[in-house]
Design an enzyme around this catalytic site. Structure first.
Site, PDB file in Angstrom:
ATOM      1  N   SER A 123      70.550 -13.122  38.071  1.00  0.00           N
ATOM      2  CA  SER A 123      69.244 -13.713  37.738  1.00  0.00           C
ATOM      3  C   SER A 123      68.277 -13.577  38.921  1.00  0.00           C
ATOM      4  CB  SER A 123      69.433 -15.165  37.288  1.00  0.00           C
ATOM      5  OG  SER A 123      68.251 -15.687  36.752  1.00  0.00           O
ATOM      6  N   HIS A 164      68.349 -11.494  32.135  1.00  0.00           N
ATOM      7  CA  HIS A 164      68.469 -12.295  30.901  1.00  0.00           C
ATOM      8  C   HIS A 164      67.704 -11.651  29.735  1.00  0.00           C
ATOM      9  CE1 HIS A 164      69.998 -15.509  33.474  1.00  0.00           C
ATOM     10  NE2 HIS A 164      68.872 -15.534  34.142  1.00  0.00           N
TER      11      HIS A 164
END
Length: 227
Positions: A123, A164
């Protein structure tokens, strides 16, 4: 080598195959593993989860604390130099990059890349290795009318980035990316892109998920699955 992970719940072993690959990439019996959890403001449960996992994979673990502590630059450099594997955690990318500049962690990580260490992260810890990434920092900060924004990374991987990519709040990335000059890498959860001296390959802990190469050309928007 850089292993950029799109996302996944570590506590549920969603990235386990990727984590094993990270450890194997160090090519050492018991590699020194350094976790940099700046983006989560050094959240202790996160640190425990990561260190437990990587200890179970045979690593000697250490953590570089940078939030709410006084840190000497020598200590920062020593920890980074000692590490065989560096893993950057997820969270608030904008906050992380600001703190890194303050302690010259950005420069130390660029040097670590040149010295051949295994660099990795998920991330925010994926965004940091690229030119810039699609960040939800304003949402994390609780801003009024938050928007996704580009946050500048270290630029080691010469693309823009979206982690994501399969989550609903990233559905607008293709439009957000509209008209950019630089090409982009979008990575779904449970997938990682391995960047090794300008060569890219994809590894997965879920075979149904993908990473994508995005570009804008004269003929418009292009997207292809990375292999």
């Amino acid at each position: 080598m850089i292993i950029a992970i799109g996302g996944g719940e570590i506590v549920d072993n969603e990235t386990y195959e990727i984590d094993k690959f990270i450890v194997e990439s160090a090519k050492k019996e018991n590699p020194n593993f350094l976790f940099i959890p700046t983006a989560s403001k050094d959240a202790e449960p996160y640190i425990e989860t990561i260190n437990d996992l990587y200890e179970s994979l045979g690593c000697k673990t250490d953590t570089l604390y940078l939030s709410n502590v006084e840190v000497k630059s020598e200590e920062v450099n020593q920890k980074i130099e000692r590490a065989d594997i560096i893993y950057v955690g997820g969270g608030n990318t904008a906050y992380m990059m600001e703190v890194w500049k303050e302690y010259a962690v950005d420069k130390a990580l660029i040097k670590a890349n040149k010295s051949g260490k295994v660099l990795s992260g998920l991330s925010a810890g994926s965004i940091c290795w690229f030119i810039a990434g699609h960040s939800d920092s304003e949402f994390i900060e609780g801003r009024e009318n938050p928007k996704h924004k580009w946050v500048k990374g270290l630029g080691i991987i010469p693309y823009l980035h979206c982690p994501h990519y399969d989550e609903p709040e990233r559905a607008g990335f293709d439009e957000f990316y509209s008209g950019q000059i630089a090409d982009a890498i979008a990575i779904e959860n449970q997938v990682a892109v391995v960047w090794d001296d300008y060569e890219m390959k994809v590894i997965k802990s879920n075979l149904l998920k993908n990473a994508y190469y995005l570009s804008w050309r004269d003929n418009g928007f292009n997207k292809k699955v990375l292999l």
